[in-house]
Design a protein around this motif. Structure first.
Motif, PDB file in Angstrom:
ATOM      1  N   PRO A   1       0.822  -1.213   0.000  1.00 14.15           N
ATOM      2  CA  PRO A   1       0.000   0.000   0.000  1.00 14.15           C
ATOM      3  C   PRO A   1       0.853   1.258   0.000  1.00 14.15           C
ATOM      4  CG  PRO A   1       0.076  -0.957   2.196  1.00 14.15           C
ATOM      5  CD  PRO A   1       0.767  -1.939   1.279  1.00 14.15           C
ATOM      6  N   GLY A   2       0.424   2.246  -0.766  1.00 14.54           N
ATOM      7  CA  GLY A   2       1.078   3.540  -0.717  1.00 14.54           C
ATOM      8  C   GLY A   2       2.436   3.622  -1.364  1.00 14.54           C
ATOM      9  N   ASP A   3       2.778   2.643  -2.218  1.00 12.43           N
ATOM     10  CA  ASP A   3       4.100   2.660  -2.835  1.00 12.43           C
ATOM     11  C   ASP A   3       4.430   4.017  -3.455  1.00 12.43           C
ATOM     12  OD1 ASP A   3       4.127  -0.781  -4.052  1.00 12.43           O
ATOM     13  OD2 ASP A   3       4.758   0.082  -2.155  1.00 12.43           O
ATOM     14  N   GLN A   4       3.493   4.602  -4.188  1.00 11.38           N
ATOM     15  CA  GLN A   4       3.754   5.827  -4.926  1.00 11.38           C
ATOM     16  C   GLN A   4       3.196   7.075  -4.239  1.00 11.38           C
ATOM     17  OE1 GLN A   4       2.550   5.428  -9.035  1.00 11.38           O
ATOM     18  NE2 GLN A   4       3.219   3.309  -9.133  1.00 11.38           N
ATOM     19  N   SER A   5       2.314   6.900  -3.297  1.00  9.77           N
ATOM     20  CA  SER A   5       1.645   8.074  -2.729  1.00  9.77           C
ATOM     21  C   SER A   5       2.141   8.450  -1.330  1.00  9.77           C
ATOM     22  CB  SER A   5       0.132   7.833  -2.659  1.00  9.77           C
ATOM     23  OG  SER A   5      -0.173   6.839  -1.710  1.00  9.77           O
ATOM     24  N   TYR A   6       2.864   7.557  -0.679  1.00  8.58           N
ATOM     25  CA  TYR A   6       3.289   7.814   0.700  1.00  8.58           C
ATOM     26  C   TYR A   6       4.133   9.091   0.793  1.00  8.58           C
ATOM     27  CZ  TYR A   6       5.717   7.159   5.167  1.00  8.58           C
ATOM     28  OH  TYR A   6       6.234   7.327   6.420  1.00  8.58           O
ATOM     29  N   ALA A   7       5.081   9.239  -0.127  1.00  8.71           N
ATOM     30  CA  ALA A   7       5.939  10.429  -0.105  1.00  8.71           C
ATOM     31  C   ALA A   7       5.125  11.694  -0.312  1.00  8.71           C
ATOM     32  CB  ALA A   7       7.028  10.314  -1.173  1.00  8.71           C
ATOM     33  N   GLU A   8       4.064  11.595  -1.135  1.00  8.16           N
ATOM     34  CA  GLU A   8       3.209  12.764  -1.365  1.00  8.16           C
ATOM     35  C   GLU A   8       2.446  13.132  -0.101  1.00  8.16           C
ATOM     36  OE1 GLU A   8       2.382  12.155  -6.155  1.00  8.16           O
ATOM     37  OE2 GLU A   8       0.865  11.586  -4.687  1.00  8.16           O
ATOM     38  N   HIS A   9       1.970  12.138   0.638  1.00  6.95           N
ATOM     39  CA  HIS A   9       1.288  12.433   1.901  1.00  6.95           C
ATOM     40  C   HIS A   9       2.226  13.170   2.860  1.00  6.95           C
ATOM     41  CE1 HIS A   9      -1.689   9.284   0.674  1.00  6.95           C
ATOM     42  NE2 HIS A   9      -2.499  10.133   1.261  1.00  6.95           N
ATOM     43  N   LYS A  10       3.465  12.723   2.947  1.00 12.55           N
ATOM     44  CA  LYS A  10       4.424  13.388   3.821  1.00 12.55           C
ATOM     45  C   LYS A  10       4.687  14.824   3.345  1.00 12.55           C
ATOM     46  CE  LYS A  10       7.900  11.263   5.556  1.00 12.55           C
ATOM     47  NZ  LYS A  10       9.196  10.533   5.715  1.00 12.55           N
ATOM     48  N   GLN A  11       4.779  14.991   2.033  1.00 13.74           N
ATOM     49  CA  GLN A  11       5.005  16.327   1.485  1.00 13.74           C
ATOM     50  C   GLN A  11       3.819  17.241   1.756  1.00 13.74           C
ATOM     51  OE1 GLN A  11       5.770  16.371  -2.736  1.00 13.74           O
ATOM     52  NE2 GLN A  11       6.506  18.489  -2.721  1.00 13.74           N
ATOM     53  N   ILE A  12       2.618  16.709   1.601  1.00 14.20           N
ATOM     54  CA  ILE A  12       1.411  17.490   1.886  1.00 14.20           C
ATOM     55  C   ILE A  12       1.395  17.909   3.357  1.00 14.20           C
ATOM     56  CG2 ILE A  12      -1.113  17.375   2.075  1.00 14.20           C
ATOM     57  CD1 ILE A  12      -1.007  15.520  -0.427  1.00 14.20           C
ATOM     58  N   ALA A  13       1.757  16.992   4.240  1.00 14.10           N
ATOM     59  CA  ALA A  13       1.794  17.296   5.675  1.00 14.10           C
ATOM     60  C   ALA A  13       2.776  18.437   5.963  1.00 14.10           C
ATOM     61  CB  ALA A  13       2.182  16.050   6.469  1.00 14.10           C
ATOM     62  N   GLU A  14       3.934  18.400   5.314  1.00 14.36           N
ATOM     63  CA  GLU A  14       4.945  19.445   5.516  1.00 14.36           C
ATOM     64  C   GLU A  14       4.446  20.797   5.003  1.00 14.36           C
ATOM     65  OE1 GLU A  14       8.276  17.880   3.450  1.00 14.36           O
ATOM     66  OE2 GLU A  14       8.744  16.370   4.995  1.00 14.36           O
ATOM     67  N   LEU A  15       3.771  20.786   3.858  1.00 13.79           N
ATOM     68  CA  LEU A  15       3.275  22.028   3.282  1.00 13.79           C
ATOM     69  C   LEU A  15       2.120  22.609   4.086  1.00 13.79           C
ATOM     70  CD1 LEU A  15       3.454  21.073  -0.503  1.00 13.79           C
ATOM     71  CD2 LEU A  15       4.933  22.687   0.729  1.00 13.79           C
ATOM     72  N   ILE A  16       1.307  21.731   4.676  1.00 13.30           N
ATOM     73  CA  ILE A  16       0.239  22.202   5.558  1.00 13.30           C
ATOM     74  C   ILE A  16       0.843  22.888   6.781  1.00 13.30           C
ATOM     75  CG2 ILE A  16      -1.562  21.444   7.167  1.00 13.30           C
ATOM     76  CD1 ILE A  16      -2.371  19.345   5.072  1.00 13.30           C
ATOM     77  N   ALA A  17       1.861  22.262   7.358  1.00 16.39           N
ATOM     78  CA  ALA A  17       2.519  22.855   8.527  1.00 16.39           C
ATOM     79  C   ALA A  17       3.116  24.219   8.183  1.00 16.39           C
ATOM     80  CB  ALA A  17       3.601  21.909   9.042  1.00 16.39           C
ATOM     81  N   ALA A  18       3.624  24.337   6.934  1.00 16.72           N
ATOM     82  CA  ALA A  18       4.247  25.581   6.508  1.00 16.72           C
ATOM     83  C   ALA A  18       3.240  26.594   5.963  1.00 16.72           C
ATOM     84  CB  ALA A  18       5.287  25.290   5.423  1.00 16.72           C
TER      85      ALA A  18
END
Length: 230
Positions: free
Chosen positions: A179-196
């Motif tokens: 699960p999440g092979d291609q999307s996991y990194a995007e979720h982490k990136q989205i989380a970082e951008l939300i924080a910022a």
């Protein structure tokens, strides 16, 4: 004097409603595949209830688009085409971006915490190779946008498609192994951008993230002349 509202007795859930919730969860988690036949008799036996609450539950799930009743053939989990997925992606992207803008403005701290909690759950699911846990964490990640946006109409609008999106997400996770092979990194990136609070960068990443569903679906779902996106 005690308010009358405090004296009201909370009514227990009906059997049909409990069946609805369990079946909805099973379809979204992928325990029933897209297009799979759902036997009323087997469900009644599994739940230890009569066929009446089963039929009531299936009717509710039909209204939410999760199942399709075909006369003289039976009840089936919905089976989307590429055109259906495209429509869902357009709807989802529009709603998620607006919900994100509102939740970042109104409840940024709580949103950041909820998103990070979902990412932590995704990480644990990946490490355990648990595709169902990953799908649930993925759903919680996106649901947080709506739970914290402060607009019940936007939240309710997402509920219309949330079940179908979850079932498609689980189905594609099963089809592609981890699960999440291609999307996991995007979720982490989205989380970082939300924080910022970087809404412009978020818009670009969200566009890529949401439309990934359609690209992955091309190898797993039937072609359809209605699909417009290359």
């Amino acid at each position: 004097m005690v308010g009358t509202r405090q004296l009201r007795i909370k009514q227990p859930q009906s059997i049909a409603q409990m069946v609805v919730e369990r079946l909805r969860e099973a379809i979204i988690d992928g325990h029933f595949g897209l297009g799979e036949n759902i036997s009323e008799d087997k469900l009644a036996e599994t739940f230890g209830v009569s066929r009446t609450p089963i039929r009531d539950a299936l009717l509710q799930l039909q209204q939410s688009g999760l199942v399709i009743v075909r006369p003289k053939r039976g009840t089936f989990v919905f089976s989307p085409t590429l055109a259906d997925v495209e429509i869902l992606c357009e709807y989802r992207l529009m709603l998620e971006m607006q919900a994100l803008r509102l939740s970042m403005t109104r409840n940024h701290g709580d949103l950041t915490d909820a998103i990070q909690s979902a990412v932590t759950a995704m990480t644990a699911a990946l490490e355990a190779s648990d595709q169902f846990a990953y799908a649930r964490a993925d759903a919680a990640f996106h649901r947080a946008f709506f739970d914290l946006c402060g607009n019940r109409l936007i939240r309710d609008a997402y509920t219309v498609a949330e079940g179908q999106l979850g079932a498609i997400r689980s189905s594609l996770s099963v089809a592609y192994g981890q699960p999440g092979d291609q999307s996991y990194a995007e979720h982490k990136q989205i989380a970082e951008l939300i924080a910022a609070k970087d809404i412009d960068a978020l818009a670009a990443v969200m566009d890529e993230h949401v439309w990934r569903t359609l690209r992955v679906a091309r190898d797993a779902l039937p072609e359809d002349a209605g699909s417009r996106r290359p």
